[in-house]
Enzyme design. Structure first.
Site, PDB file in Angstrom:
ATOM      1  N   ASP A 121       0.854  -1.178   0.000  1.00  0.00           N
ATOM      2  CA  ASP A 121       0.000   0.000   0.000  1.00  0.00           C
ATOM      3  C   ASP A 121       0.901   1.243   0.000  1.00  0.00           C
ATOM      4  OD1 ASP A 121      -3.141   0.640   0.575  1.00  0.00           O
ATOM      5  OD2 ASP A 121      -1.900   2.065   1.679  1.00  0.00           O
ATOM      6  N   ASP A 248      -6.957  -8.771  -4.366  1.00  0.00           N
ATOM      7  CA  ASP A 248      -6.891  -7.371  -3.966  1.00  0.00           C
ATOM      8  C   ASP A 248      -7.444  -6.499  -5.092  1.00  0.00           C
ATOM      9  OD1 ASP A 248      -6.443  -4.909  -2.882  1.00  0.00           O
ATOM     10  OD2 ASP A 248      -4.276  -4.930  -3.172  1.00  0.00           O
ATOM     11  N   HIS A 275      -6.319  -7.336   0.359  1.00  0.00           N
ATOM     12  CA  HIS A 275      -5.396  -6.198   0.285  1.00  0.00           C
ATOM     13  C   HIS A 275      -4.353  -6.259   1.403  1.00  0.00           C
ATOM     14  CE1 HIS A 275      -3.921  -2.223  -0.623  1.00  0.00           C
ATOM     15  NE2 HIS A 275      -4.223  -1.789   0.580  1.00  0.00           N
TER      16      HIS A 275
END
Length: 300
Positions: A121, A248, A275
């Site tokens: 991320d 994801d 995710h």
């Protein structure tokens, strides 16, 4: 630049499950940045960077696997998250400042070199910039459910709606966002650990603003720097692993782009994970990272 920052009381972190690592701190431009470390102090360093809206607790299943492999695993809390200081205003955050804060921790405070970056991320959005701008400090890269947007391609409408909700929600449910990004159902004590850094809404400027810092237009303040980073990554000549999960919807489309852009990039798929693959398959991710490091020694 001096900013007004809040500091989460330590007693908020008193009951963290499976996360007994003592916090350590470093000064980064007048702010206190937190991190934890596992494994031998002289082990090869692995820098683990989390994203929105989590903190180093996310890596609690990965850390012992890396430590058992003889690696020095360092999981940082981004400024505004975890035990790190939390600038009180959203305007105190920028993409460039987050890159600089992590640079100051990794290089100025810890003096790391020969680093394996693991970025997920925002950990990848920040970490890949550092790799591109300081390639001599890094030995290899593991990109996990992340990307490096430049604003030259439109973001999905669902993501734009997410950005607006995070920015404007009267009460931002941190643990709810984490749970939404997992395939597995998180225990109550785990959900509480994700809420722990944020005693009330005044502490949440970081989580609220981070989606808004993602470049979404070609003229975004971070777009030029990210384009330059892509140019550097296209000439990367050290080991690079694309380790995305199989479920994801947020970043999945970035896996083939990274694989195609970085010369010699390898790819592995972490099955059964969303995710936040550290939650859904942390031990597996740790093994993938350790095997990648051991299998590429001598190539850096």
């Amino acid at each position: 630049m001096r900013v007004r920052a809040l500091r989460t009381p330590q007693d908020r972190f008193a009951a963290l499950p499976d996360f007994g690592y003592p916090p350590r701190y470093a000064d980064v431009g007048g702010l206190r940045m937190a991190y934890v470390a596992a494994g031998p102090p002289d082990g090869e360093p692995v820098l683990l960077l989390h994203g929105e809206p989590s903190w180093s607790f996310l890596y609690r299943k990965v850390l012992p696997v890396l430590a058992d492999a003889g690696l020095r695993a360092i999981a940082a809390d981004l400024v505004g998250f975890g035990r790190s200081d939390k600038p009180a205003e959203m305007s105190d955050h920028s993409y460039a400042r987050h890159v600089e804060w992590v640079r100051a921790l990794a290089f100025d405070a810890l003096g790391l070199s020969g680093v394996t970056l693991v970025g997920q991320d925002w950990g990848g959005l920040i970490g890949l910039r550092l790799v591109a701008e300081h390639p001599g400090r890094f030995a290899r890269v593991v990109a996990a459910n992340t990307g490096l947007p430049t604003g030259d391609h439109p973001m999905p409408e669902i993501w734009l709606r997410f950005r607006e909700v995070v920015r404007t929600a009267p009460v931002l449910g941190i643990s709810r966002l984490v749970q939404a990004g997992c395939r597995s159902v998180l225990a109550g004590e785990v959900l509480a650990a994700y809420e722990a850094p944020f005693p009330d809404e005044s502490f949440k400027a970081g989580p609220r603003v981070m989606p808004s810092l993602v470049p979404t237009t070609p003229g975004d303040p971070a777009s030029a720097a990210n384009r330059a980073a892509w140019q550097q990554l296209s000439a990367w000549d050290k080991p690079f692993l694309v380790a995305f999960s199989d479920s994801d919807p947020i970043t999945g489309a970035m896996a083939p782009i990274l694989k195609a852009a970085v010369p010699g990039a390898a790819e592995t798929v972490i099955e059964g994970a969303g995710h936040f693959l550290q939650e859904d398959a942390g031990e597996r991710l740790g093994t993938v990272i350790a095997d990648f490091i051991c299998g590429t020694r001598g190539r850096t």
